[in-house]
Design a protein around this motif. Structure first.
Motif, short mmCIF file in Angstrom:
data_model
loop_
_atom_site.label_atom_id
_atom_site.label_comp_id
_atom_site.label_asym_id
_atom_site.label_seq_id
_atom_site.Cartn_x
_atom_site.Cartn_y
_atom_site.Cartn_z
N TYR A 35 21.32 30.28 -11.37
CA TYR A 35 20.66 28.99 -11.29
C TYR A 35 21.61 27.90 -11.77
CZ TYR A 35 16.21 31.56 -10.94
OH TYR A 35 15.19 32.39 -10.55
N PHE A 45 17.53 27.40 -8.08
CA PHE A 45 17.97 28.73 -7.65
C PHE A 45 19.17 28.63 -6.72
CE2 PHE A 45 17.44 33.14 -6.70
CZ PHE A 45 17.64 33.28 -5.33
N GLN A 48 20.66 35.32 -5.41
CA GLN A 48 20.26 36.52 -6.14
C GLN A 48 20.98 37.74 -5.56
OE1 GLN A 48 16.28 38.60 -5.52
NE2 GLN A 48 15.92 37.51 -7.44
N GLN A 56 18.85 36.76 -1.60
CA GLN A 56 18.20 35.48 -1.32
C GLN A 56 19.18 34.38 -1.68
OE1 GLN A 56 13.83 34.84 -2.09
NE2 GLN A 56 14.21 36.41 -3.63
N ALA A 96 14.25 45.17 -10.52
CA ALA A 96 13.60 44.94 -9.24
C ALA A 96 12.21 45.57 -9.18
CB ALA A 96 14.48 45.47 -8.11
N ARG A 97 12.01 46.66 -9.88
CA ARG A 97 10.71 47.34 -9.80
C ARG A 97 9.66 46.66 -10.65
NH1 ARG A 97 14.44 51.22 -10.43
NH2 ARG A 97 13.95 51.47 -12.64
N VAL A 98 10.09 45.76 -11.53
CA VAL A 98 9.16 45.03 -12.40
C VAL A 98 9.18 43.58 -11.95
CG1 VAL A 98 8.57 44.36 -14.76
CG2 VAL A 98 9.64 46.58 -14.30
N GLU A 99 8.15 43.16 -11.30
CA GLU A 99 8.19 41.87 -10.63
C GLU A 99 8.25 40.69 -11.59
OE1 GLU A 99 5.60 43.20 -6.70
OE2 GLU A 99 4.91 41.61 -8.04
N ASN A 100 9.11 39.74 -11.24
CA ASN A 100 9.04 38.39 -11.76
C ASN A 100 9.33 38.20 -13.23
OD1 ASN A 100 8.40 37.32 -9.24
ND2 ASN A 100 6.28 37.90 -9.51
N GLN A 102 12.14 37.64 -15.56
CA GLN A 102 13.57 37.37 -15.62
C GLN A 102 13.97 36.98 -17.03
OE1 GLN A 102 14.85 34.56 -12.68
NE2 GLN A 102 14.27 35.87 -10.97
N GLY B 98 9.59 42.42 -5.05
CA GLY B 98 10.32 42.47 -6.30
C GLY B 98 11.49 41.51 -6.38
N TYR B 99 11.74 40.73 -5.32
CA TYR B 99 12.80 39.75 -5.38
C TYR B 99 12.22 38.47 -5.94
CZ TYR B 99 14.83 43.08 -2.12
OH TYR B 99 15.29 44.20 -1.53
N GLN B 100 12.71 38.08 -7.11
CA GLN B 100 12.00 37.07 -7.88
C GLN B 100 12.69 35.72 -7.85
OE1 GLN B 100 13.54 39.68 -9.55
NE2 GLN B 100 11.98 41.14 -10.16
N LYS B 101 12.68 35.05 -6.71
CA LYS B 101 13.19 33.69 -6.65
C LYS B 101 12.18 32.79 -7.34
CE LYS B 101 14.01 29.93 -3.39
NZ LYS B 101 14.09 29.56 -1.96
N VAL B 102 12.60 32.06 -8.34
CA VAL B 102 11.71 31.24 -9.14
C VAL B 102 11.99 29.77 -8.88
CG1 VAL B 102 10.93 30.70 -11.48
CG2 VAL B 102 11.60 33.04 -10.90
#
Lengths: 113, 114
Positions: A35, A45, A48, A56, A96-100, A102, B98-102
């Motif tokens: 970021y 952002f 990633q 992304q 990746a397996r644990v969402e969101n 960071q 699971g791709y966490q673009k914030v």
């Protein structure tokens, strides 16, 4: 357990130069996001990385590129630096397996003169 | 366009008072709404988060209120303390595998005075 570490903490460059910033994710994490945080603004952002691939990308020019290594660490490269690239660059890691969820590093403060 | 609008830009609250920060989003596909706290010289740290199927979530002195129909959510800090003085960011994200673009708001600088 070390959290997210970034290096260097501060960096001064001149216009037109190139810079490489580094990030080591939190132990056990496999996803790294970058970021850009301009002064007084929220983080924006950039991109990633997961499994060594860019998954992304935000609205940043191709001058911004990155890499993820097999040990999940990551680099952010910025070419042809502009004055407007001066900002705090933050690295965030996640699983990746644990969402969101960071976890952010303290950032690298880049000044372009 | 995926935006999160945040207000106020700055906030001064007396110790023991209630701090309230508001956010609004546009993209109805967002399904995760975290709040981050950032101290000077540090990166943002996750404070509390909510999903749109819940209207309120409370963790200690921190409460998120969520209004899905209005596409708005807010952070309430009860019994505000000088140690809460920091910049607070609301955020929103999708959960595509699971791709966490914030996407972050612009931030609110909170000052709690004794």
């Amino acid at each position: 357990d070390a959290g997210v570490t970034q290096s260097p903490t501060h960096l001064i460059k001149t216009r037109g130069q190139q810079v490489t910033l580094r990030c080591s994710p939190k132990s056990g994490h496999d996803t790294v996001s970058w970021y850009q945080q301009a002064l007084g603004q929220g983080p924006q952002f950039i991109f990633q990385y997961y499994e060594e691939e860019e998954r992304q990308r935000g609205n940043f020019p191709d001058r911004f590129s990155g890499h993820q290594f097999p040990n999940y660490s990551s680099e952010l490269n910025v070419n042809a630096l502009l004055l407007g690239d001066s900002a705090l660059y933050l690295c965030a890691s996640s699983l990746a397996r644990v969402e969101n969820i960071q976890y952010f590093g303290a950032g690298t403060r880049l000044s372009v003169l | 366009q995926q935006q999160v609008k945040q207000s106020p830009q700055s906030l001064i609250v007396q110790k023991g008072g209630i701090s309230i920060i508001n956010c609004a989003y546009e993209n109805t596909a967002f399904d995760y709404f975290p709040w981050y706290q950032q101290f000077p010289g540090k990166g943002p740290a996750l404070l509390i988060a909510i999903r749109p199927d819940v209207s309120e979530k409370k963790e200690g002195r921190f409460t998120i209120s969520f209004n899905k129909s209005a596409k708005q959510f807010s952070l309430h800090i009860m019994d505000s303390q000088p140690g809460d003085s920091a910049t607070y960011f609301c955020a929103a994200s999708l959960s595509p595998g699971g791709y966490q673009k914030v996407t972050f708001g612009t931030g609110t600088k909170l000052q709690v005075i004794p």
